[in-house]
Design a protein around this motif. Structure first.
Motif, PDB file in Angstrom:
ATOM      1  N   ARG A 139     -38.609  39.713 -13.169  1.00 21.36           N
ATOM      2  CA  ARG A 139     -37.622  40.811 -13.125  1.00 21.36           C
ATOM      3  C   ARG A 139     -36.644  40.637 -11.980  1.00 21.36           C
ATOM      4  NH1 ARG A 139     -41.985  45.589 -14.375  1.00 21.36           N
ATOM      5  NH2 ARG A 139     -42.166  45.083 -16.592  1.00 21.36           N
ATOM      6  N   ALA A 140     -37.101  39.951 -10.922  1.00 21.15           N
ATOM      7  CA  ALA A 140     -36.217  39.814  -9.759  1.00 21.15           C
ATOM      8  C   ALA A 140     -35.336  38.569  -9.838  1.00 21.15           C
ATOM      9  CB  ALA A 140     -37.056  39.766  -8.486  1.00 21.15           C
ATOM     10  N   VAL A 141     -35.746  37.594 -10.675  1.00 21.32           N
ATOM     11  CA  VAL A 141     -34.992  36.337 -10.705  1.00 21.32           C
ATOM     12  C   VAL A 141     -33.510  36.525 -11.062  1.00 21.32           C
ATOM     13  CG1 VAL A 141     -34.756  34.132 -11.891  1.00 21.32           C
ATOM     14  CG2 VAL A 141     -36.964  34.825 -11.011  1.00 21.32           C
ATOM     15  N   PRO A 142     -33.195  37.328 -12.110  1.00 24.52           N
ATOM     16  CA  PRO A 142     -31.760  37.484 -12.420  1.00 24.52           C
ATOM     17  C   PRO A 142     -30.982  38.031 -11.230  1.00 24.52           C
ATOM     18  CG  PRO A 142     -33.094  38.463 -14.157  1.00 24.52           C
ATOM     19  CD  PRO A 142     -34.043  38.048 -13.068  1.00 24.52           C
ATOM     20  N   LEU A 143     -31.591  38.978 -10.488  1.00 23.29           N
ATOM     21  CA  LEU A 143     -30.870  39.557  -9.340  1.00 23.29           C
ATOM     22  C   LEU A 143     -30.668  38.499  -8.258  1.00 23.29           C
ATOM     23  CD1 LEU A 143     -32.794  42.923  -9.177  1.00 23.29           C
ATOM     24  CD2 LEU A 143     -30.459  42.586  -9.977  1.00 23.29           C
ATOM     25  N   ALA A 144     -31.693  37.645  -8.080  1.00 24.38           N
ATOM     26  CA  ALA A 144     -31.564  36.577  -7.074  1.00 24.38           C
ATOM     27  C   ALA A 144     -30.423  35.636  -7.463  1.00 24.38           C
ATOM     28  CB  ALA A 144     -32.876  35.816  -6.961  1.00 24.38           C
ATOM     29  N   LEU A 154     -31.429  35.383 -20.515  1.00 24.15           N
ATOM     30  CA  LEU A 154     -32.341  36.435 -20.059  1.00 24.15           C
ATOM     31  C   LEU A 154     -31.879  37.826 -20.498  1.00 24.15           C
ATOM     32  CD1 LEU A 154     -33.120  35.227 -16.441  1.00 24.15           C
ATOM     33  CD2 LEU A 154     -34.620  35.186 -18.414  1.00 24.15           C
ATOM     34  N   SER A 155     -30.592  37.961 -20.821  1.00 29.42           N
ATOM     35  CA  SER A 155     -30.113  39.295 -21.180  1.00 29.42           C
ATOM     36  C   SER A 155     -30.658  39.724 -22.547  1.00 29.42           C
ATOM     37  CB  SER A 155     -28.585  39.335 -21.184  1.00 29.42           C
ATOM     38  OG  SER A 155     -28.104  38.430 -22.140  1.00 29.42           O
ATOM     39  N   ALA A 167     -31.779  43.634 -15.663  1.00 34.38           N
ATOM     40  CA  ALA A 167     -31.380  42.948 -14.421  1.00 34.38           C
ATOM     41  C   ALA A 167     -30.408  41.816 -14.738  1.00 34.38           C
ATOM     42  CB  ALA A 167     -32.615  42.401 -13.718  1.00 34.38           C
ATOM     43  N   ALA A 168     -30.659  41.102 -15.850  1.00 32.07           N
ATOM     44  CA  ALA A 168     -29.788  39.981 -16.201  1.00 32.07           C
ATOM     45  C   ALA A 168     -28.390  40.475 -16.547  1.00 32.07           C
ATOM     46  CB  ALA A 168     -30.378  39.212 -17.371  1.00 32.07           C
TER      47      ALA A 168
END
Length: 877
Positions: free
Chosen positions: A655-660, A680-681, A691-692
């Motif tokens: 869940r955090a990877v797209p934000l990173a 990812l979207s 998030a993506a």
């Protein structure tokens, strides 16, 4: 002598020697010649010896070698290296012995065993002559051996004086022969960078400093700061003050900044410094020492306070002809999507309107007019804007009222006048939004009469929670990075007030974090730590509580080891939040430093497969991005590591990877990242896809990127039944068209060298809020998105004349090329086009003047650049 030395070889001996048949006539002659010299060197007569050594030396020096082959004399002397070495040991001390040592030192270049460092040994025994005459390769080899020998002597505590004399010679040689990087490397190895300052001259200081500043991001501490310090000293020595100022800001050293101002009397230059300081968001109060005259000082202080930013931005907008306000419909472009569009309109209209509020605020940011909130002169005063406000529900109204502040961004006078009427509303949500709006209008603009303080202070002690939050967050946005002491006293009181609700505590902490970003202020850290310790079990499970560690981390943003004491205290917290706090503090303290060890540590956190309910891996993933964003190489490696995390990580990591990825490529839509986010979207996990989607907005922020805009349109029809996802799509659409494409969210500026702490603080806070999208951004705290305003800056190059009026000149804008350590004078940009200013600069673009008529007062053309006329310029007739 001369006649005998060329005597014909005896044919009998040579026939057996197969090797010699391949040699040409002259090679053969040379070989025999050298063998003869070797014999003669061992002669008893010093005169004969001297002549043989002289001749041998001559042969070695005059032989040219290509890069791929060993010079002939060295090749033929190989078999005799041992003989000469043995003979050297038997010689009595004399000049001749030193002479032979010189030659042995050169021969050792190709013949000594690995790790013996014989070349250096004989060099130190030899005569003190000029080493450069033996050629470049020899000097480089010596430099390599010196660094090994130095480490060994340091370890054994032996004296290093004779090494340092040699280092002096080598550095002088390198600096004369355009090998600045090699000189710098050698001095770093022997831990004596100060020597560099004596050896640079006006022709090579720029290249030496460029190498120092670029290598600083790869050096371990404290060497990295030392390298920058030396670069600062060199720039000051050669009066390149604008570059010195950049380094002073990078080191966050107010003393240095002051030094730059005091070391010149040129008012124009000081104006340029002030523009650089303002763009960086550094708080600076000019005193009499820095600028003598009062009127001059006020003028410079105005520039530092950013009072002209709005004016410059609107000049740019007029020049590019985008003044026409845009409505959310112009952004959604519904007519381009086929099929099921009408169905979505029945869905939760208040949420649709809330999304439209944000899109409108982002797109028209700073233009002072839009189609929803600002009243046009034709309609009656109670007209359109009032009606849009009331198309939103409860907390939606707060965001709607605050959006007015965004539209009037940086324009304090007319902004406050237009927001004023909402401050007298009977609806608390509207008042809260207006207070936040006041903060937004003042974002980054400092003003002597502090209008934001005057208006907001009375509201932070009101009973109504939403009003208090509006006022507190407004102060945080208006005074971010200003380290204002009055705020500390007022806000720490709220933190210590046990009766105040959790959300008020959280927003107070965040505001303190934003205002005192990177200040390492112990008292505030204490207050936030106590606020964290006082939380009950149930409060610790609240999503908002996770923002308290972020607030604590902001105090140490980019300040590296200064965080350690606080991190120790955080180990005593409740289990629920301890790890979260630990990881967050680590990642913020090393944000933008590119520290590889910390990235590995954070990757270690992500590698664990934990039970459900562990939340600290999210911030660890964001932390990898924050630390690695410092330089291009680390950035690409981080993108690859994040790919691995997607494949192997648990759900909370994914869940955090797209934000990173969003942080790494903020306002810089790299195609590979775009594709990953696009994939990812459509992820099965709702949080990942949300998030993506929002990250697509982040990477395209302010670029008007057509491909991302197309993706988002398709997503809006794909998710037409999912209110939450649709909201994210809308926010992302607003971000991509941020300021109609004139703004950027990137915290980096000045050729990606300087990192603005306030901008990064805004991004970090919003990213952490997005870690729990459902409860914060899609919940009732959507107004946290306005914290992004801290990172919004015009991505322009605006050239102004000596009276600071816009001046249009031709510039070449192209992709920046990294020319560190390259020979000659390589081009710094590639694939350029020539435009006339003002122009927009995309991520990775660089501009240079295309005319000789003016001289810019700063080497980096970004933001406001003052040009002065070139006195030597002659018009071509």
């Amino acid at each position: 002598m001369a006649t005998t030395s060329t005597s014909k070889p005896d044919p009998k001996q040579k026939k057996d020697d197969k090797k010699d048949e391949d040699l040409s006539e002259e090679d053969l002659a040379l070989k025999q010649q050298l063998e003869l010299y070797v014999e003669r060197v061992q002669d008893s007569d010093p005169g004969v010896q001297k002549f043989a050594l002289e001749s041998m030396r001559q042969e070695i020096r005059t032989s040219t070698s290509s890069m791929t082959s060993v010079p002939k004399p060295l090749k033929f002397l190989r078999p005799h290296y041992g003989t000469l070495k043995a003979y050297y040991e038997t010689m009595p001390d004399s000049d001749l012995k030193k002479y032979l040592a010189d030659i042995l030192s050169v021969l050792a270049l190709t013949m000594s065993a690995e790790g013996e460092r014989e070349s250096l040994k004989y060099r130190l025994l030899g005569s003190e002559g000029d080493i450069g005459s033996w050629g470049h390769e020899y000097v480089r080899n010596l430099a390599g051996e010196i660094s090994q020998e130095f480490t060994k002597r340091q370890y054994e505590d032996k004296p290093i004086d004779n090494l340092m004399e040699l280092v002096q010679q080598i550095v002088a040689f390198h600096m004369k022969h355009n090998a600045e990087p090699e000189a710098v490397d050698l001095l770093m190895e022997v831990e004596d960078l100060d020597l560099l300052v004596e050896h640079v001259d006006a022709s090579n200081y720029k290249r030496a400093c460029l190498y120092l500043t670029s290598s600083s991001s790869y050096l371990p501490g404290p060497d990295d700061l030392l390298a920058l310090d030396i670069a600062y000293t060199i720039y000051m020595k050669f009066d390149d003050l604008a570059s010195a100022l950049r380094i002073a800001l990078f080191l966050d050293n107010s003393q240095y900044v002051k030094q730059v101002y005091t070391s010149t009397a040129d008012l124009l230059l000081k104006k340029q410094f002030s523009y650089i300081v303002a763009r960086h968001g550094h708080t600076l109060e000019l005193d009499e020492e820095m600028v003598q005259k009062d009127e001059d000082r006020d003028q410079l202080q105005d520039i530092i306070n950013n009072t002209k930013l709005s004016e410059g931005y609107l000049t740019l907008a007029r020049d590019i002809e985008v003044m026409e306000p845009k409505s959310p419909e112009d952004i959604y472009k519904v007519h381009l999507i086929d099929g099921r569009t009408s169905a979505s309109s029945s869905l939760d209209s208040a949420r649709q309107n809330l999304a439209a509020t944000f899109v409108n605020a982002f797109v028209n940011a700073g233009f002072g007019q839009d189609k929803l909130m600002t009243v046009s002169s034709e309609s009656s005063s109670s007209g359109s804007s009032g009606s849009w406000l009331f198309k939103n529900k409860e907390h939606g109204k707060a965001s709607a009222a605050a959006s007015l502040g965004m539209v009037l961004l940086w324009d304090v006078d007319s902004g406050l006048a237009q927001i004023d009427r909402y401050l007298h509303s009977n609806d608390n949500h509207v008042v809260a939004g207006a207070l936040l709006g006041v903060g937004i209008v003042n974002c980054g603009i400092k003003n002597d009469c502090d209008p934001a303080m005057a208006l907001l202070m009375e509201y932070i002690v009101k009973d109504d929670t939403i009003t208090r939050i509006g006022a507190i967050l407004g102060l945080g946005i208006a005074y971010a990075g200003s380290h204002k002491d009055e705020l500390r006293i007022q806000l720490t009181n709220i933190l210590s007030d046990v009766k105040a609700p959790l959300e008020v505590h959280v927003f107070t902490a965040i505001t303190l974090g934003l205002v005192f970003v990177g200040s390492c202020n112990e008292e505030i850290a204490q207050s936030i730590i106590f606020a964290l310790m006082d939380r009950s079990e149930t409060e610790l499970s609240e999503p908002l509580t996770s923002l308290l560690p972020v607030a604590l981390g902001l105090l140490y943003l980019g300040k590296q080891e200064s965080v350690e004491a606080t991190a120790e205290v955080s180990k005593t917290f409740n289990d629920k939040i301890r790890k979260y706090c630990d990881v967050t503090l680590l990642s913020l303290a090393y944000a933008g430093t590119g520290n590889v060890l910390k990235i590995q540590k954070l990757l270690g956190y992500c590698a664990q497969h934990l039970d459900k309910g562990e939340t600290h891996q999210g911030p660890a993933v964001l932390g990898i991005a924050l630390v690695a964003m410092a330089e291009e190489l680390g950035l690409d490696m981080a993108i690859r590591s994040l790919e691995h995390l997607l494949q192997y990580g648990e759900q909370n990591i994914r869940r955090a990877v797209p934000l990173a990825l969003g942080i790494l490529c903020i306002s810089n839509p790299k195609v590979n990242v775009m594709d990953t986010l696009s994939r990812l979207s459509h992820d099965a996990d709702g949080e990942v896809s949300m998030a993506a989607i929002i990250s697509l907005g982040f990477i395209g922020a302010g670029t008007n990127n057509a491909r991302i805009a197309g993706m988002l349109r398709n997503l809006s029809s794909y998710y037409y039944k999912e209110a939450g996802h649709l909201f994210c799509v809308r926010i992302a659409q607003g971000l991509v068209h941020l300021g109609k494409g004139l703004l950027t969210l990137s915290p980096y500026h000045s050729d990606r060298f300087l990192l603005s702490p306030t901008a990064l603080a805004g991004l970090v806070t919003v990213m952490h809020a997005c870690l729990d999208m459902k409860s914060i951004i899609i919940g009732k705290y959507h107004y946290m998105l306005y914290i992004l305003v801290l990172a919004m800056q015009p991505r322009m190059l605006m050239t102004v004349d000596e009276n600071l009026k816009p001046l249009s000149v031709p510039v070449r804008v192209g992709q920046a090329v990294d020319v560190v350590g390259q020979a000659g004078r390589p081009k710094t940009i590639t694939g350029f086009q020539t435009h006339s200013t003002p122009v927009l600069l995309a991520a990775g673009d660089r501009a240079e003047l295309a005319t000789e008529k003016y001289i810019p007062l700063t080497p980096v053309l970004e933001g406001f650049v003052i040009l002065k006329e070139n006195p030597d310029y002659k018009e071509d007739n």
